[in-house]
Design an enzyme around this catalytic site. Structure first.
Site, mmCIF file in Angstrom:
data_model
loop_
_atom_site.group_PDB
_atom_site.id
_atom_site.type_symbol
_atom_site.label_atom_id
_atom_site.label_comp_id
_atom_site.label_asym_id
_atom_site.label_seq_id
_atom_site.Cartn_x
_atom_site.Cartn_y
_atom_site.Cartn_z
ATOM 1 N N GLN A 256 83.967 -33.940 21.017
ATOM 2 C CA GLN A 256 83.430 -34.808 20.067
ATOM 3 C C GLN A 256 84.173 -35.931 19.911
ATOM 4 O O GLN A 256 85.398 -36.007 20.244
ATOM 5 C CB GLN A 256 83.592 -33.782 18.567
ATOM 6 C CG GLN A 256 82.979 -34.630 17.485
ATOM 7 C CD GLN A 256 82.998 -33.659 16.114
ATOM 8 O OE1 GLN A 256 83.224 -32.528 16.415
ATOM 9 N NE2 GLN A 256 83.082 -34.210 15.147
ATOM 10 N N THR B 128 31.516 -24.593 24.500
ATOM 11 C CA THR B 128 31.490 -24.790 23.184
ATOM 12 C C THR B 128 32.802 -25.808 22.827
ATOM 13 O O THR B 128 33.625 -25.814 23.779
ATOM 14 C CB THR B 128 31.747 -23.656 22.325
ATOM 15 O OG1 THR B 128 32.941 -22.824 22.784
ATOM 16 C CG2 THR B 128 30.481 -22.466 22.396
ATOM 17 N N HIS C 131 82.714 -26.806 8.923
ATOM 18 C CA HIS C 131 82.674 -26.958 10.302
ATOM 19 C C HIS C 131 81.576 -26.074 11.071
ATOM 20 O O HIS C 131 81.610 -24.885 10.677
ATOM 21 C CB HIS C 131 83.944 -26.820 11.200
ATOM 22 C CG HIS C 131 84.058 -27.694 12.443
ATOM 23 N ND1 HIS C 131 83.756 -28.779 12.816
ATOM 24 C CD2 HIS C 131 84.771 -26.973 13.585
ATOM 25 C CE1 HIS C 131 84.124 -29.057 14.052
ATOM 26 N NE2 HIS C 131 84.635 -28.074 14.609
ATOM 27 N N GLU D 6 39.048 -29.962 19.583
ATOM 28 C CA GLU D 6 38.241 -30.768 20.320
ATOM 29 C C GLU D 6 37.297 -31.819 19.669
ATOM 30 O O GLU D 6 37.134 -32.744 20.167
ATOM 31 C CB GLU D 6 37.569 -29.931 21.373
ATOM 32 C CG GLU D 6 38.580 -28.899 22.335
ATOM 33 C CD GLU D 6 37.973 -27.812 22.933
ATOM 34 O OE1 GLU D 6 38.369 -27.545 24.051
ATOM 35 O OE2 GLU D 6 36.838 -27.363 22.519
ATOM 36 N N SER E 10 34.178 -23.270 28.123
ATOM 37 C CA SER E 10 33.696 -22.299 27.443
ATOM 38 C C SER E 10 32.213 -22.540 26.923
ATOM 39 O O SER E 10 31.377 -21.634 26.415
ATOM 40 C CB SER E 10 34.348 -21.780 26.197
ATOM 41 O OG SER E 10 34.230 -22.754 25.041
ATOM 42 N N TRP F 130 85.331 -29.344 18.908
ATOM 43 C CA TRP F 130 86.452 -30.331 19.230
ATOM 44 C C TRP F 130 87.141 -29.932 20.723
ATOM 45 O O TRP F 130 87.622 -30.709 21.214
ATOM 46 C CB TRP F 130 87.670 -30.171 18.198
ATOM 47 C CG TRP F 130 87.125 -30.712 16.826
ATOM 48 C CD1 TRP F 130 85.853 -31.320 16.535
ATOM 49 C CD2 TRP F 130 87.588 -30.691 15.673
ATOM 50 N NE1 TRP F 130 85.890 -31.717 15.258
ATOM 51 C CE2 TRP F 130 86.976 -31.216 14.557
ATOM 52 C CE3 TRP F 130 88.958 -29.990 15.325
ATOM 53 C CZ2 TRP F 130 87.254 -31.292 13.330
ATOM 54 C CZ3 TRP F 130 89.349 -30.280 13.755
ATOM 55 C CH2 TRP F 130 88.601 -30.837 12.867
ATOM 56 N N CYS G 291 79.691 -32.324 14.630
ATOM 57 C CA CYS G 291 79.918 -31.263 15.186
ATOM 58 C C CYS G 291 78.616 -30.212 15.245
ATOM 59 O O CYS G 291 78.675 -29.305 15.957
ATOM 60 C CB CYS G 291 81.109 -30.381 14.361
ATOM 61 S SG CYS G 291 80.788 -30.113 12.686
ATOM 62 N N ASN H 191 85.078 -23.971 19.176
ATOM 63 C CA ASN H 191 85.111 -25.100 18.336
ATOM 64 C C ASN H 191 84.493 -26.306 19.239
ATOM 65 O O ASN H 191 85.027 -26.461 20.293
ATOM 66 C CB ASN H 191 86.427 -25.221 17.802
ATOM 67 C CG ASN H 191 86.725 -26.409 16.920
ATOM 68 O OD1 ASN H 191 85.725 -27.583 16.785
ATOM 69 N ND2 ASN H 191 87.712 -26.471 16.360
#
Length: 694
Positions: free
Chosen positions: A98, A585, A258, A590, A583, A284, A104, A282
């Site tokens: 970091q 349809t 944290h 759509e 299909s 860090w 974080c 962690n």
């Protein structure tokens, strides 16, 4: 991965449309990576991102700016070292550290991402390099409010006078994927400043498009360990957070306020019995837990040599083990992000159904606030949920697992300037006497019925998720803000084995007539009308399509000639173009695609038909086609008029629609199938499908 939306193009896509799919993400701010890199390579110039420039505006204007050294610079990786690398095959959770930004939560989620290489390579496209086809440009993919978005950045990164990166950096100094990914995410959030302070759950969803299950550890279920095992086995991403407050190192080695990454779980057998351990990291890259099962704990002496050798690490890398009991005691919540919510069922491997509805709380209309506002609560959006008998039903209770997610959209370009509202959701069982009624449940219903979840908890986080065990039947979900008259867009997502989710509205009353169909203020009216029609008819045929289109009075196109009407043949052409599932349809999505195109075509036709004859000439047609961004040779326009025009080589609106649909949709198909934008290869069956049914 959930694929929840549709493909679109254009330089400036409308932000209210969720158009980016997993395979075809929307381009943030209209920036197309492939077009830009080709342009840079052709001009032999490195990319400069004007939409996220290398200046203070991209850093921010708040507390982060005060941390940045006054003499910092923006430099490309090639200016910092001889042989920079974008990505390597062996990236790990230990790669990243970091920087000055208090993000974080983002780094904890990113470390989790490295544990699932498939997801990581989706977020970080692999065909990028500082060597081959290098042009100073990189791109990344994120899931954002219901759609996938492709974010382009240049590789200018802020560094101090010694050339050290100010923000995320890698342990391997020549590796830059993490720093560039952070820059892309900062662009998505608005600035580096807008990445300060957040929840690990937010970043996990943005990386996956999945759904979060948040467990408050003070109220952890007795089977927490089994839940974590199922999550780990199914490839879920997990993160956790300590109690809120100023970010500071406690005596036990944990950092208050944290976020951490859950990187592993393990059941071990010691001399005193078995113990369940959780491994955390962690972000860090340093500062570790000092209690039992920490790196230097005597607890490790109780394990056999081989197991101790396998699990224990004594280096200061930010990663450590702790017991599940200490984990529950010292952390506030556990977030599990899954692409499918199998973890809430003991049976894995079965298919889940995902439904998504997009809505909006509008002051004075659909923003009724919480249930205590009895006069207006019923005005909140209502969604009918039908739960069917599924194969996951618990035999003892005949109930089904249902996971409901409510996600609110930020109202500002800058993430930190749009704090989340307090939001929540309630689910009500609908009794038999209300089940046949598709209208909104009235005020009296909510005065006399209690929700299934008894009490709705309102949280000021971007996403609220709740899991239920529901009996098969009919329910209504009511998402709401804590206070009435608050405006915000939202997405409601429901996961279960077998269900239907649809918006609850007034009784359908299909009277298709309109005086000014192209007027913008009528768009929502027609959307509501068509939605109600499709509630009765989920799939419509050519005959129904013709009926719908011809019920509309296209008054702006009415001339001395007869009013505009669509023939059966024209509707068959339209159907073939938009029927993506072949299909015969059209479903509502759509049809919505068709409707938006029709409105666009009408506006263009209206502008080009200056004499109000109801027809376009050759010159008019050229201008109309070019207005849609399509460029053709002159000979093609003559052919189009021969094919679609009348004996006088003029084209009416009906045939103009058929022509434009074919050109636009076939153009999109070509772009999707072509790997280089220059050609495509089709099998005979694919060629037949595209040419005969189009």
């Amino acid at each position: 991965m959930p694929r929840l939306s549709f493909i679109t193009g254009g330089k400036k896509p409308k932000p209210i449309l969720r158009t980016g799919t997993f395979r075809k993400p929307r381009r943030l701010q209209g920036q197309d990576y492939h077009t830009l890199i080709e342009r840079c390579l052709r001009s032999k110039q490195l990319f400069h991102d004007e939409d996220f420039p290398a200046d203070l505006s991209s850093i921010g204007s708040g507390t982060l700016l005060r941390k940045v050294p006054p003499n910092f610079e923006w430099k490309r990786p090639h200016e910092l070292m001889k042989n920079p690398l974008f990505f390597t095959e062996n990236v790990s959770r230990f790669d990243l550290h970091q920087g000055l930004t208090e993000n974080c939560w983002f780094l904890a989620a990113l470390a989790s991402l490295t544990l699932n290489k498939d997801i990581l390579t989706n977020v970080v496209p692999q065909n990028q390099s500082f060597q081959k086809n290098y042009a100073g440009i990189f791109h990344f993919k994120f899931w954002r409010f219901g759609e996938w978005v492709d974010v382009v950045v240049d590789d200018r990164l802020p560094v101090d006078e010694n050339g050290k990166l100010l923000f995320v950096s890698c342990v391997k100094k020549n590796l830059f994927w993490g720093a560039l990914l952070e820059k892309a995410y900062a662009k998505l959030c608005g600035s580096y400043e807008d990445m300060q302070i957040g929840q690990v759950s937010e970043a996990l969803v943005d990386f996956t498009g999945g759904v979060n299950l948040t467990i408050k550890l003070a109220e952890a279920p007795p089977d927490l360990w089994q839940i974590m095992i199922r999550a780990a086995n199914s490839g879920s991403l997990m993160g956790c957070q300590t109690r809120s407050g100023p970010e500071m190192v406690l005596e036990n080695g944990l950092v208050a306020g944290h976020a951490y990454t859950v990187t592993g779980i393990r059941k071990v057998t010691s001399k005193s019995g078995s113990e369940n351990l959780v491994r955390l990291r962690n972000p860090w890259g340093k500062i570790e837990w000092k209690g039992n099962w920490s790196d230097r704990s005597h607890k490790w002496d109780q394990l056999g040599f081989k197991e101790r050798l396998l699990l224990r690490k004594t280096r200061e890398d930010g990663e450590f083990w702790m017991s599940i009991e200490d984990f529950e005691a010292h952390f506030v919540e556990l977030v599990i992000c899954k692409l499918t919510p199998d973890l809430i069922s003991h049976e894995n491997g079965k298919q889940w159904t995902l439904s998504m509805q997009c809505g909006k709380w509008t002051p004075g209309s659909t923003a009724g606030g919480r249930m205590t506002y009895t006069d207006v609560y019923w005005k909140n959006p209502q969604y009918r949920l039908k739960i069917f008998h599924g194969d996951d039903m618990e035999k003892s209770t005949n109930s089904c697992d249902v996971l409901v997610s409510l996600l609110q959209k930020q109202n500002n370009k800058h993430r930190n300037q749009s704090p989340p509202l307090f939001i929540g959701l309630s689910i009500f069982k609908v009794p038999l006497d209300f089940q046949g009624n598709r209208s909104r449940l009235p005020q009296m219903f909510f005065l006399t019925h209690r929700p299934v979840n008894n009490k709705c908890v309102f949280i000021n986080e971007r996403e609220v998720t709740q899991d239920f065990r529901l009996l098969p039947g009919s329910y209504v979900i009511v998402p709401s803000t804590a206070e009435p008259d608050q405006e915000c867009e939202f997405i409601l997502r429901v996961f279960s084995r077998k269900h239907i989710l649809e918006e609850q509205g007034e009784n359908p009353n299909i009277v298709l007539c309109c005086k000014k169909i192209a007027d913008k203020q009528d768009d929502k009216l027609w959307e509501n009308i068509f939605t109600k029609y499709f509630e009765k008819h989920p799939e419509i045929s050519v005959i129904q399509l013709q009926m719908l289109l011809n019920k509309v009075t296209w008054i702006k196109l009415c001339t001395k000639q007869a009013s505009v009407k669509f023939s059966s043949d024209a509707c068959k052409v339209i159907m073939a173009q938009l029927d993506m599932k072949t299909s015969g349809t059209l479903n509502i999505e759509e049809f919505r695609c068709l409707w938006k195109r029709l409105l666009s075509y009408q506006e263009i036709f209206q502008r080009r038909d200056k004499d109000r004859s109801g027809f376009l000439t050759l010159i008019d047609l050229q201008a109309a086609v070019q207005e849609k961004g399509i460029t053709l040779n002159h000979q093609f326009y003559n052919l189009m008029l021969l094919r679609y025009g009348n004996s006088s080589l003029k084209i009416n609106f009906e045939n103009f629609v058929c022509l434009m649909l074919r050109m636009e949709i076939n153009g999109e198909v070509f772009q999707n199938l072509s790997k280089d934008g220059k050609g495509i290869y089709l099998q005979e069956s694919e060629w037949m499908l595209l040419t005969l049914y189009s």
